[in-house]
Design a protein around this motif. Structure first.
Motif, short mmCIF file in Angstrom:
data_model
loop_
_atom_site.label_atom_id
_atom_site.label_comp_id
_atom_site.label_asym_id
_atom_site.label_seq_id
_atom_site.Cartn_x
_atom_site.Cartn_y
_atom_site.Cartn_z
N GLU A 54 0.82 -1.21 0.00
CA GLU A 54 0.00 0.00 0.00
C GLU A 54 0.86 1.26 0.00
O GLU A 54 0.54 2.24 -0.66
N GLU A 55 1.97 1.23 0.73
CA GLU A 55 2.90 2.37 0.77
C GLU A 55 3.52 2.61 -0.60
O GLU A 55 3.63 3.75 -1.05
N PHE A 56 3.91 1.54 -1.29
CA PHE A 56 4.47 1.65 -2.64
C PHE A 56 3.44 2.26 -3.58
O PHE A 56 3.75 3.18 -4.34
N ALA A 57 2.21 1.75 -3.53
CA ALA A 57 1.15 2.25 -4.40
C ALA A 57 0.84 3.71 -4.12
O ALA A 57 0.65 4.51 -5.03
N LYS A 58 0.82 4.08 -2.86
CA LYS A 58 0.51 5.46 -2.48
C LYS A 58 1.64 6.41 -2.90
O LYS A 58 1.39 7.51 -3.38
N LYS A 59 2.88 5.96 -2.73
CA LYS A 59 4.03 6.80 -3.05
C LYS A 59 4.07 7.17 -4.54
O LYS A 59 4.40 8.28 -4.90
N TYR A 60 3.70 6.21 -5.39
CA TYR A 60 3.74 6.44 -6.83
C TYR A 60 2.37 6.71 -7.43
O TYR A 60 2.23 6.75 -8.65
N ASP A 61 1.34 6.87 -6.58
CA ASP A 61 -0.02 7.17 -7.01
C ASP A 61 -0.52 6.13 -8.02
O ASP A 61 -0.95 6.45 -9.13
N ILE A 62 -0.42 4.85 -7.61
CA ILE A 62 -0.82 3.71 -8.43
C ILE A 62 -1.92 2.95 -7.70
O ILE A 62 -1.87 2.79 -6.50
N SER A 63 -2.87 2.45 -8.47
CA SER A 63 -3.87 1.55 -7.89
C SER A 63 -3.22 0.19 -7.71
O SER A 63 -2.44 -0.26 -8.56
N ILE A 64 -3.52 -0.50 -6.63
CA ILE A 64 -2.93 -1.82 -6.37
C ILE A 64 -3.31 -2.79 -7.48
O ILE A 64 -2.54 -3.69 -7.83
N LYS A 65 -4.47 -2.60 -8.08
CA LYS A 65 -4.94 -3.47 -9.17
C LYS A 65 -4.09 -3.31 -10.43
O LYS A 65 -4.05 -4.21 -11.26
N GLU A 66 -3.43 -2.16 -10.59
CA GLU A 66 -2.58 -1.91 -11.75
C GLU A 66 -1.26 -2.66 -11.71
O GLU A 66 -0.61 -2.85 -12.72
N ILE A 67 -0.84 -3.07 -10.53
CA ILE A 67 0.47 -3.68 -10.34
C ILE A 67 0.41 -5.16 -10.72
O ILE A 67 -0.34 -5.92 -10.14
N SER A 68 1.21 -5.54 -11.70
CA SER A 68 1.24 -6.94 -12.11
C SER A 68 2.30 -7.69 -11.30
O SER A 68 3.22 -7.09 -10.76
N LYS A 69 2.16 -9.01 -11.25
CA LYS A 69 3.10 -9.83 -10.48
C LYS A 69 3.82 -10.78 -11.42
O LYS A 69 3.19 -11.41 -12.27
N GLU A 70 5.13 -10.86 -11.28
CA GLU A 70 5.95 -11.76 -12.09
C GLU A 70 6.63 -12.76 -11.18
O GLU A 70 7.06 -12.43 -10.09
N TRP A 71 6.76 -13.98 -11.65
CA TRP A 71 7.42 -15.03 -10.88
C TRP A 71 8.80 -15.29 -11.40
O TRP A 71 9.19 -15.32 -12.43
#
Length: 71
Positions: A54-71
């Motif tokens: 949440e801190e990362f998303a807030k810092k860069y003004d990104i919705s958490i749903k926008e962040i993709s996950k890579e393995w």
């Protein structure tokens, strides 16, 4: 009462996308930005729990749903 303010940071929205890299073996997660053209990953911060995400998303003004996950 006195909350620590997180200053807004910026990234190049046209050539980078927010990504969380997760290790299959250890489960370690790192948030950062991946260059769309070259595939180069730029690490920003370690994600230990939901609060860090949440801190990362807030810092860069990104919705958490926008962040993709890579393995």
């Amino acid at each position: 009462m006195f909350r620590k303010r997180v200053p807004k940071a910026e990234y190049d929205k046209e050539s980078q996308k927010p990504v969380i890299r997760a290790s299959i073996c250890t489960g370690e997660q790192v948030a950062g930005f991946k260059d769309i053209h070259t595939g180069k990953f730029t690490e920003v911060m370690l994600i230990r729990n939901q609060k860090d995400l949440e801190e990362f998303a807030k810092k860069y003004d990104i919705s958490i749903k926008e962040i993709s996950k890579e393995w």
